[in-house]
Design a protein around this motif. Structure first.
Motif, PDB file in Angstrom:
ATOM      1  N   SER A  57      41.359  15.509  38.887  1.00  0.00           N
ATOM      2  CA  SER A  57      41.332  15.593  40.332  1.00  0.00           C
ATOM      3  C   SER A  57      39.926  15.968  40.763  1.00  0.00           C
ATOM      4  O   SER A  57      39.100  16.394  39.955  1.00  0.00           O
ATOM      5  CB  SER A  57      42.330  16.634  40.837  1.00  0.00           C
ATOM      6  OG  SER A  57      41.855  17.930  40.527  1.00  0.00           O
ATOM      7  N   TYR A  58      39.672  15.817  42.020  1.00  0.00           N
ATOM      8  CA  TYR A  58      38.355  16.167  42.570  1.00  0.00           C
ATOM      9  C   TYR A  58      37.952  17.586  42.204  1.00  0.00           C
ATOM     10  O   TYR A  58      36.800  17.858  41.883  1.00  0.00           O
ATOM     11  CB  TYR A  58      38.402  16.004  44.095  1.00  0.00           C
ATOM     12  CG  TYR A  58      37.253  16.638  44.841  1.00  0.00           C
ATOM     13  CD1 TYR A  58      36.048  15.959  45.003  1.00  0.00           C
ATOM     14  CD2 TYR A  58      37.373  17.917  45.388  1.00  0.00           C
ATOM     15  CE1 TYR A  58      34.993  16.539  45.689  1.00  0.00           C
ATOM     16  CE2 TYR A  58      36.328  18.495  46.068  1.00  0.00           C
ATOM     17  CZ  TYR A  58      35.145  17.803  46.227  1.00  0.00           C
ATOM     18  OH  TYR A  58      34.102  18.386  46.906  1.00  0.00           O
ATOM     19  N   TRP A  59      38.884  18.490  42.232  1.00  0.00           N
ATOM     20  CA  TRP A  59      38.568  19.910  42.107  1.00  0.00           C
ATOM     21  C   TRP A  59      38.226  20.324  40.689  1.00  0.00           C
ATOM     22  O   TRP A  59      37.604  21.367  40.482  1.00  0.00           O
ATOM     23  CB  TRP A  59      39.731  20.749  42.646  1.00  0.00           C
ATOM     24  CG  TRP A  59      39.901  20.489  44.098  1.00  0.00           C
ATOM     25  CD1 TRP A  59      40.805  19.647  44.681  1.00  0.00           C
ATOM     26  CD2 TRP A  59      39.097  21.009  45.149  1.00  0.00           C
ATOM     27  NE1 TRP A  59      40.611  19.618  46.027  1.00  0.00           N
ATOM     28  CE2 TRP A  59      39.578  20.451  46.349  1.00  0.00           C
ATOM     29  CE3 TRP A  59      38.021  21.905  45.186  1.00  0.00           C
ATOM     30  CZ2 TRP A  59      39.014  20.760  47.583  1.00  0.00           C
ATOM     31  CZ3 TRP A  59      37.466  22.216  46.428  1.00  0.00           C
ATOM     32  CH2 TRP A  59      37.958  21.647  47.604  1.00  0.00           C
ATOM     33  N   PHE A  60      38.629  19.541  39.692  1.00  0.00           N
ATOM     34  CA  PHE A  60      38.351  19.890  38.316  1.00  0.00           C
ATOM     35  C   PHE A  60      37.272  19.018  37.688  1.00  0.00           C
ATOM     36  O   PHE A  60      36.885  19.246  36.554  1.00  0.00           O
ATOM     37  CB  PHE A  60      39.628  19.806  37.480  1.00  0.00           C
ATOM     38  CG  PHE A  60      40.719  20.724  37.941  1.00  0.00           C
ATOM     39  CD1 PHE A  60      40.666  22.074  37.644  1.00  0.00           C
ATOM     40  CD2 PHE A  60      41.780  20.255  38.672  1.00  0.00           C
ATOM     41  CE1 PHE A  60      41.657  22.940  38.074  1.00  0.00           C
ATOM     42  CE2 PHE A  60      42.778  21.107  39.103  1.00  0.00           C
ATOM     43  CZ  PHE A  60      42.716  22.454  38.802  1.00  0.00           C
ATOM     44  N   ASP A  61      36.801  18.024  38.423  1.00  0.00           N
ATOM     45  CA  ASP A  61      35.800  17.100  37.904  1.00  0.00           C
ATOM     46  C   ASP A  61      34.419  17.645  38.227  1.00  0.00           C
ATOM     47  O   ASP A  61      33.770  17.244  39.181  1.00  0.00           O
ATOM     48  CB  ASP A  61      35.998  15.716  38.527  1.00  0.00           C
ATOM     49  CG  ASP A  61      35.152  14.668  37.839  1.00  0.00           C
ATOM     50  OD1 ASP A  61      34.494  14.997  36.835  1.00  0.00           O
ATOM     51  OD2 ASP A  61      35.157  13.520  38.311  1.00  0.00           O
ATOM     52  N   SER A  62      33.955  18.580  37.435  1.00  0.00           N
ATOM     53  CA  SER A  62      32.719  19.284  37.737  1.00  0.00           C
ATOM     54  C   SER A  62      32.059  19.743  36.450  1.00  0.00           C
ATOM     55  O   SER A  62      32.711  19.921  35.428  1.00  0.00           O
ATOM     56  CB  SER A  62      33.015  20.496  38.636  1.00  0.00           C
ATOM     57  OG  SER A  62      31.853  21.233  38.886  1.00  0.00           O
ATOM     58  N   GLU A  63      30.753  19.948  36.504  1.00  0.00           N
ATOM     59  CA  GLU A  63      30.022  20.429  35.337  1.00  0.00           C
ATOM     60  C   GLU A  63      30.273  21.916  35.096  1.00  0.00           C
ATOM     61  O   GLU A  63      29.933  22.440  34.036  1.00  0.00           O
ATOM     62  CB  GLU A  63      28.530  20.175  35.509  1.00  0.00           C
ATOM     63  CG  GLU A  63      28.156  18.706  35.504  1.00  0.00           C
ATOM     64  CD  GLU A  63      26.668  18.494  35.694  1.00  0.00           C
ATOM     65  OE1 GLU A  63      25.971  19.478  36.002  1.00  0.00           O
ATOM     66  OE2 GLU A  63      26.207  17.357  35.532  1.00  0.00           O
TER      67      GLU A  63
END
Length: 221
Positions: A57-63
């Motif tokens: 999801s958008y919220w977990f797709d992060s560095e």
């Protein structure tokens, strides 16, 4: 913000580690695993806490991401305890300091992309008052943190890649569970995230779930 750029860590290594974290919470691939009963006296045995995942999801797709499991609070209560201002629109805007709150059975899961507020002592003390909280943090620089708190006190905290070096008011409280997961002396983010779900009895929201509320944290770093 605890992120770095450059050649310190190869991009492929970063992607591998981030996807490993998603095995229990955030992976692009399809994985499943099984966890034991929760250890808090007032939570149910959810059995399988790691579910099949086909997309981030958008919220977990992060560095970098901090994921916090909070028992018995609503999304609004958790965000206010964090010190966040609740977004009146409740929309997914790319603002610094955003925290997404997902209400789940038994509590709320907080996702803070590119942030680590829930690892701070003063924040987790407020968040865990009269309840139970577990946080797992990871960033692209391979910084890692697991924190478990009850009723305003950090019970145990450690870096998932160094689980035998623990601190807190009762650093061995979760040792039996750690041994069951094979993480007493060796561990990784996968097992740390699984441990967080076991000790709180909470599961992640579905990949297509929308946040119940979105909060904005004031700058703290």
């Amino acid at each position: 913000m605890r992120t770095v750029s450059g050649d310190t860590v190869s991009w492929s290594a970063c992607i591998f580690t981030l996807e490993a974290f998603r095995v229990s919470a955030f992976s692009r691939n399809v994985f499943s695993a099984r966890a034991g009963e929760c250890v808090t006296p007032d939570c149910d045995d959810h059995g399988t806490v790691l579910r099949e995942r086909q997309q981030m999801s958008y919220w977990f797709d992060s560095e970098a991401v901090s994921v916090t499991y909070v028992r018995d609070l609503s999304a609004e209560q958790a965000l206010l305890r964090m010190g966040a201002t609740i977004s009146p629109e409740g929309e997914e805007e790319e603002d610094e300091g955003e925290i997404a709150a997902f209400e789940v059975d038994g509590g709320v899961v907080l996702a803070e992309p590119n942030g680590f507020a829930a690892t701070l002592d003063e924040v987790i003390a407020r968040l865990s008052k009269d309840t139970t909280v577990a946080t797992v943090f990871y960033n692209v620089n391979l910084d890692q943190q697991f924190v478990y708190a009850e009723n305003g006190v950090v019970v145990t905290a450690f870096e998932p890649d160094r689980p035998d070096s623990r601190s807190g008011g009762d650093p061995d409280r979760l040792l039996e569970r750690m041994r069951e997961l094979g993480m007493e002396t060796e561990s990784d983010l996968v097992k740390a995230a699984e441990l967080a779900q076991i000790v709180t009895g909470l599961q992640l929201p579905d990949d297509d779930a929308d946040p119940t509320l979105i909060g904005i944290m004031p700058e703290y770093y």
